[in-house]
Design a protein around this motif. Structure first.
Motif, PDB file in Angstrom:
ATOM      1  N   GLN A 142       0.829  -1.212   0.000  1.00  0.00           N
ATOM      2  CA  GLN A 142       0.000   0.000   0.000  1.00  0.00           C
ATOM      3  C   GLN A 142       0.860   1.258   0.000  1.00  0.00           C
ATOM      4  O   GLN A 142       0.514   2.249  -0.643  1.00  0.00           O
ATOM      5  CB  GLN A 142      -0.973  -0.005   1.186  1.00  0.00           C
ATOM      6  N   TRP A 150      -5.582   5.214  -0.454  1.00  0.00           N
ATOM      7  CA  TRP A 150      -4.351   4.513  -0.083  1.00  0.00           C
ATOM      8  C   TRP A 150      -3.986   4.782   1.370  1.00  0.00           C
ATOM      9  O   TRP A 150      -3.504   3.889   2.060  1.00  0.00           O
ATOM     10  CB  TRP A 150      -3.212   4.914  -1.020  1.00  0.00           C
ATOM     11  N   ARG A 178      -5.865   2.460   3.591  1.00  0.00           N
ATOM     12  CA  ARG A 178      -5.316   1.094   3.526  1.00  0.00           C
ATOM     13  C   ARG A 178      -4.005   0.985   4.294  1.00  0.00           C
ATOM     14  O   ARG A 178      -3.751  -0.018   4.960  1.00  0.00           O
ATOM     15  CB  ARG A 178      -5.107   0.680   2.070  1.00  0.00           C
TER      16      ARG A 178
END
Length: 186
Positions: free
Chosen positions: A131, A148, A151
């Protein structure tokens, strides 16, 4: 372009302004962007054809619940239905799974020693690394629809990584992180 005879088509201009359109035209898909080409493949139930057309390694698996998966035992990548939401999302799934493929033998050597005997934390650490890589390259797939930072936070927490490191990428990115979001198509 326009001249005294009216509108004309200048291929050199279209190559510079619409590179993916021109590439798709030359490859027999008409003057379409990558999303339009992908949509045509998906509408015809030919997700594997889309993967082959765009040059993405791996196979389509309609039963796969995730967008993508790397199987280290067979060294293969699979794509689920959700990977085909848009071209940018498909590209981000491809980039993530090829990252896992390349990083598979490396990540354990970089993992914090306190998680080496915890398979769940070790898996989360590998996802965390992927990630962060995807976050730094998000300009390649800026319309993927993926958060992102979220994550990174989720996998970093599961991998028991220092929360200060996670927040740097998630809720409090440095001012210069805008460079990661600049679209990079050419």
């Amino acid at each position: 372009s326009v001249d005294k005879n009216g509108w004309t088509f200048n291929p050199s201009v279209s190559v510079m302004v619409y590179p993916e359109h021109t590439t798709n035209l030359v490859r027999g898909q008409g003057f379409r962007n990558n999303n339009q080409v992908l949509s045509r493949f998906v509408a015809n139930g030919n997700q594997q054809g889309a993967l082959d057309y765009f040059g993405f390694k791996g196979d389509y698996d309609a039963g796969l619940g995730a967008g993508g998966q790397y199987d280290s035992q067979y060294d293969c990548i699979s794509y689920g239905k959700s990977a085909f939401d848009s071209y940018d999302h498909l590209l981000s799934v491809y980039k993530e799974e090829t990252f896992h493929q390349k990083d598979f033998l490396i990540y354990k050597s970089k993992a914090p020693t306190d998680i080496l005997n915890d398979p769940d934390a070790l898996h989360a650490y590998e996802e965390y690394r992927a990630q962060v890589y995807l976050y730094k390259n998000q300009g390649l797939y800026s319309n993927s629809g993926v958060n992102w930072g979220q994550r990174i936070n989720m996998y970093g927490s599961a991998a028991k990584i220092n929360p200060d490191i996670i927040l740097r990428y998630n809720f409090y990115p440095p001012w210069w992180h805008f460079i990661y979001k600049i679209p990079r198509r050419w």
